[in-house]
Motif scaffolding. Structure first.
Motif, PDB file in Angstrom:
ATOM      1  N   THR A  34     -36.832 -49.030  99.770  1.00 25.86           N
ATOM      2  CA  THR A  34     -37.190 -50.180 100.269  1.00 25.86           C
ATOM      3  C   THR A  34     -36.848 -51.459  99.478  1.00 25.86           C
ATOM      4  O   THR A  34     -36.553 -52.448 100.140  1.00 25.86           O
ATOM      5  CB  THR A  34     -38.930 -50.144  99.887  1.00 25.86           C
ATOM      6  N   LEU A  35     -36.618 -51.191  98.259  1.00 25.19           N
ATOM      7  CA  LEU A  35     -35.811 -52.298  97.457  1.00 25.19           C
ATOM      8  C   LEU A  35     -34.314 -52.449  98.063  1.00 25.19           C
ATOM      9  O   LEU A  35     -33.956 -53.815  98.197  1.00 25.19           O
ATOM     10  CB  LEU A  35     -35.673 -51.869  96.048  1.00 25.19           C
ATOM     11  N   PHE A  36     -33.482 -51.514  98.289  1.00 30.20           N
ATOM     12  CA  PHE A  36     -32.254 -51.876  98.689  1.00 30.20           C
ATOM     13  C   PHE A  36     -32.150 -52.493 100.138  1.00 30.20           C
ATOM     14  O   PHE A  36     -31.491 -53.529 100.234  1.00 30.20           O
ATOM     15  CB  PHE A  36     -31.507 -50.576  98.972  1.00 30.20           C
ATOM     16  N   GLU A  37     -32.919 -51.943 100.945  1.00 29.03           N
ATOM     17  CA  GLU A  37     -33.099 -52.594 102.165  1.00 29.03           C
ATOM     18  C   GLU A  37     -33.607 -54.008 102.252  1.00 29.03           C
ATOM     19  O   GLU A  37     -33.254 -54.870 103.024  1.00 29.03           O
ATOM     20  CB  GLU A  37     -33.788 -51.898 103.372  1.00 29.03           C
ATOM     21  N   TRP A  38     -34.591 -54.410 101.339  1.00 31.32           N
ATOM     22  CA  TRP A  38     -35.293 -55.662 101.055  1.00 31.32           C
ATOM     23  C   TRP A  38     -34.211 -56.487 100.731  1.00 31.32           C
ATOM     24  O   TRP A  38     -33.635 -57.752 101.236  1.00 31.32           O
ATOM     25  CB  TRP A  38     -36.442 -55.475 100.419  1.00 31.32           C
ATOM     26  N   ALA A  39     -33.358 -56.100  99.629  1.00 38.96           N
ATOM     27  CA  ALA A  39     -32.251 -56.808  99.119  1.00 38.96           C
ATOM     28  C   ALA A  39     -31.148 -57.340 100.184  1.00 38.96           C
ATOM     29  O   ALA A  39     -30.600 -58.404 100.202  1.00 38.96           O
ATOM     30  CB  ALA A  39     -31.604 -56.146  97.889  1.00 38.96           C
ATOM     31  N   LYS A  40     -30.712 -56.208 101.138  1.00 42.76           N
ATOM     32  CA  LYS A  40     -29.722 -56.515 101.894  1.00 42.76           C
ATOM     33  C   LYS A  40     -30.307 -57.522 103.018  1.00 42.76           C
ATOM     34  O   LYS A  40     -29.723 -58.327 103.394  1.00 42.76           O
ATOM     35  CB  LYS A  40     -29.534 -55.162 102.828  1.00 42.76           C
ATOM     36  N   GLU A  41     -31.477 -57.444 103.349  1.00 43.27           N
ATOM     37  CA  GLU A  41     -32.159 -58.285 104.379  1.00 43.27           C
ATOM     38  C   GLU A  41     -32.326 -59.578 103.897  1.00 43.27           C
ATOM     39  O   GLU A  41     -32.048 -60.535 104.507  1.00 43.27           O
ATOM     40  CB  GLU A  41     -33.452 -57.905 104.958  1.00 43.27           C
ATOM     41  N   ASN A  42     -32.344 -59.781 102.598  1.00 44.55           N
ATOM     42  CA  ASN A  42     -32.763 -61.151 102.133  1.00 44.55           C
ATOM     43  C   ASN A  42     -31.707 -61.584 101.431  1.00 44.55           C
ATOM     44  O   ASN A  42     -31.831 -62.542 100.285  1.00 44.55           O
ATOM     45  CB  ASN A  42     -33.877 -60.844 101.331  1.00 44.55           C
ATOM     46  N   GLN A  43     -30.609 -61.161 101.189  1.00 47.51           N
ATOM     47  CA  GLN A  43     -29.300 -61.264 100.434  1.00 47.51           C
ATOM     48  C   GLN A  43     -28.854 -62.848 100.480  1.00 47.51           C
ATOM     49  O   GLN A  43     -28.705 -63.534  99.523  1.00 47.51           O
ATOM     50  CB  GLN A  43     -27.919 -60.536 100.914  1.00 47.51           C
ATOM     51  N   ASP A  44     -28.967 -63.705 101.670  1.00 45.84           N
ATOM     52  CA  ASP A  44     -28.714 -65.052 101.954  1.00 45.84           C
ATOM     53  C   ASP A  44     -29.634 -65.607 100.914  1.00 45.84           C
ATOM     54  O   ASP A  44     -29.317 -66.708 100.200  1.00 45.84           O
ATOM     55  CB  ASP A  44     -28.731 -65.639 103.143  1.00 45.84           C
ATOM     56  N   GLU A  45     -31.020 -65.576 101.137  1.00 49.44           N
ATOM     57  CA  GLU A  45     -32.019 -66.403 100.322  1.00 49.44           C
ATOM     58  C   GLU A  45     -31.900 -65.750  98.747  1.00 49.44           C
ATOM     59  O   GLU A  45     -31.904 -66.953  98.017  1.00 49.44           O
ATOM     60  CB  GLU A  45     -33.350 -65.646 100.682  1.00 49.44           C
ATOM     61  N   LEU A  46     -31.564 -64.768  98.426  1.00 53.54           N
ATOM     62  CA  LEU A  46     -31.395 -64.413  97.021  1.00 53.54           C
ATOM     63  C   LEU A  46     -30.102 -65.231  96.466  1.00 53.54           C
ATOM     64  O   LEU A  46     -30.264 -65.581  95.342  1.00 53.54           O
ATOM     65  CB  LEU A  46     -31.149 -62.922  96.594  1.00 53.54           C
ATOM     66  N   MET A  47     -29.082 -65.191  97.227  1.00 53.60           N
ATOM     67  CA  MET A  47     -27.761 -65.923  96.595  1.00 53.60           C
ATOM     68  C   MET A  47     -27.905 -67.290  97.086  1.00 53.60           C
ATOM     69  O   MET A  47     -26.659 -67.945  96.962  1.00 53.60           O
ATOM     70  CB  MET A  47     -26.504 -65.061  97.214  1.00 53.60           C
ATOM     71  N   GLU A  48     -28.864 -68.042  97.648  1.00 56.75           N
ATOM     72  CA  GLU A  48     -28.692 -69.394  98.103  1.00 56.75           C
ATOM     73  C   GLU A  48     -28.252 -70.405  96.985  1.00 56.75           C
ATOM     74  O   GLU A  48     -27.742 -71.446  97.367  1.00 56.75           O
ATOM     75  CB  GLU A  48     -29.977 -69.973  98.802  1.00 56.75           C
ATOM     76  N   SER A  49     -28.683 -70.357  95.708  1.00 52.91           N
ATOM     77  CA  SER A  49     -28.197 -71.136  94.711  1.00 52.91           C
ATOM     78  C   SER A  49     -26.789 -70.769  94.013  1.00 52.91           C
ATOM     79  O   SER A  49     -26.379 -71.138  93.172  1.00 52.91           O
ATOM     80  CB  SER A  49     -29.285 -71.308  93.552  1.00 52.91           C
ATOM     81  N   HIS A  50     -26.312 -69.761  94.635  1.00 52.02           N
ATOM     82  CA  HIS A  50     -25.050 -69.036  94.224  1.00 52.02           C
ATOM     83  C   HIS A  50     -23.900 -69.938  94.289  1.00 52.02           C
ATOM     84  O   HIS A  50     -23.617 -70.425  95.395  1.00 52.02           O
ATOM     85  CB  HIS A  50     -24.699 -67.688  94.820  1.00 52.02           C
ATOM     86  N   LYS A  51     -23.225 -70.315  93.407  1.00 53.27           N
ATOM     87  CA  LYS A  51     -21.850 -71.066  93.243  1.00 53.27           C
ATOM     88  C   LYS A  51     -20.880 -70.138  92.499  1.00 53.27           C
ATOM     89  O   LYS A  51     -21.029 -69.864  91.313  1.00 53.27           O
ATOM     90  CB  LYS A  51     -21.748 -72.550  92.615  1.00 53.27           C
ATOM     91  N   PRO A  52     -19.935 -69.365  93.325  1.00 49.61           N
ATOM     92  CA  PRO A  52     -18.947 -68.700  92.488  1.00 49.61           C
ATOM     93  C   PRO A  52     -18.459 -68.950  91.235  1.00 49.61           C
ATOM     94  O   PRO A  52     -17.903 -70.217  91.072  1.00 49.61           O
ATOM     95  CB  PRO A  52     -18.102 -68.020  93.374  1.00 49.61           C
ATOM     96  N   LEU A  53     -18.600 -68.505  89.948  1.00 47.64           N
ATOM     97  CA  LEU A  53     -17.948 -68.913  88.771  1.00 47.64           C
ATOM     98  C   LEU A  53     -16.639 -68.282  88.856  1.00 47.64           C
ATOM     99  O   LEU A  53     -16.243 -67.136  89.162  1.00 47.64           O
ATOM    100  CB  LEU A  53     -19.023 -68.008  87.740  1.00 47.64           C
TER     101      LEU A  53
END
Length: 179
Positions: free
Chosen positions: A99-118
């Motif tokens: 459940t955690l893996f699939e939820w993270a895959k489905e919500n990857q864009d939301e989780l990484m929306e503030s991501h700016k590559p260092l």
């Protein structure tokens, strides 16, 4: 069922579900890594999850400290962990890894929306070059490196003092008879 029986059943299920999946890696029977996203994706990250002794009754330990995640800011990591903890709370007491893996895959864009590559620059120098530069302030010139075969050829042509014999590069003059 006891916690260990639940863990064994979930482990067996994970092995069958993710068999051949390059994103899933079983470190030990209670420790796993799961890559969310493709290797080339700048928004990809790796979840390190370890089961405590009483899992699934207690929450698994989730970490984003893998070297792969070094380009993700601390703030983005904190957001990911907070959102994953919400999912853990909702699924506490049940097998939740899939459940955690699939939820993270489905919500990857939301989780990484503030991501700016260092971007970190790494420069490699030899230790002698660094110390010389630090002491004298001048950059030391590197000597040309010879291969073992080149060194052997030089040694085979030199005498015991390391000098080439007199006439080593002379050209033989052939007398051509005039007819």
């Amino acid at each position: 069922m006891t916690a260990n029986e639940d863990q064994e059943m979930e482990l067996e299920a994970l092995r069958s579900i993710y068999e051949g999946d390059e994103g899933f890696k079983e470190i030990s029977p209670v420790s796993f890594q799961f890559r969310i996203g493709d290797l080339e994706d700048t928004k990809a990250f790796i979840l390190d999850i370890t089961w405590p002794e009483l899992y699934p009754e207690t929450a698994p330990n989730i970490s984003l400290e893998a070297f792969f995640n070094n380009r993700i800011s601390a703030e983005t990591k904190r957001v990911i962990l907070l959102k994953l903890e919400e999912q853990v709370e909702a699924n506490l007491g049940t097998a939740m890894m899939f459940t955690l893996f699939e939820w993270a895959k489905e919500n990857q864009d939301e989780l990484m929306e503030s991501h700016k590559p260092l971007v970190t620059a790494v420069t490699l120098t030899s230790s002698s070059e660094v110390t010389t530069t630090a002491l004298t302030g001048k950059k030391r010139e590197k000597k040309e490196q010879l291969t073992k075969a080149q060194k052997r050829r030089i040694i085979s042509r030199t005498d015991h003092k390391g000098e080439l014999p007199r006439g080593w590069n002379w050209v033989d003059v052939v007398k051509v008879g005039v007819s």
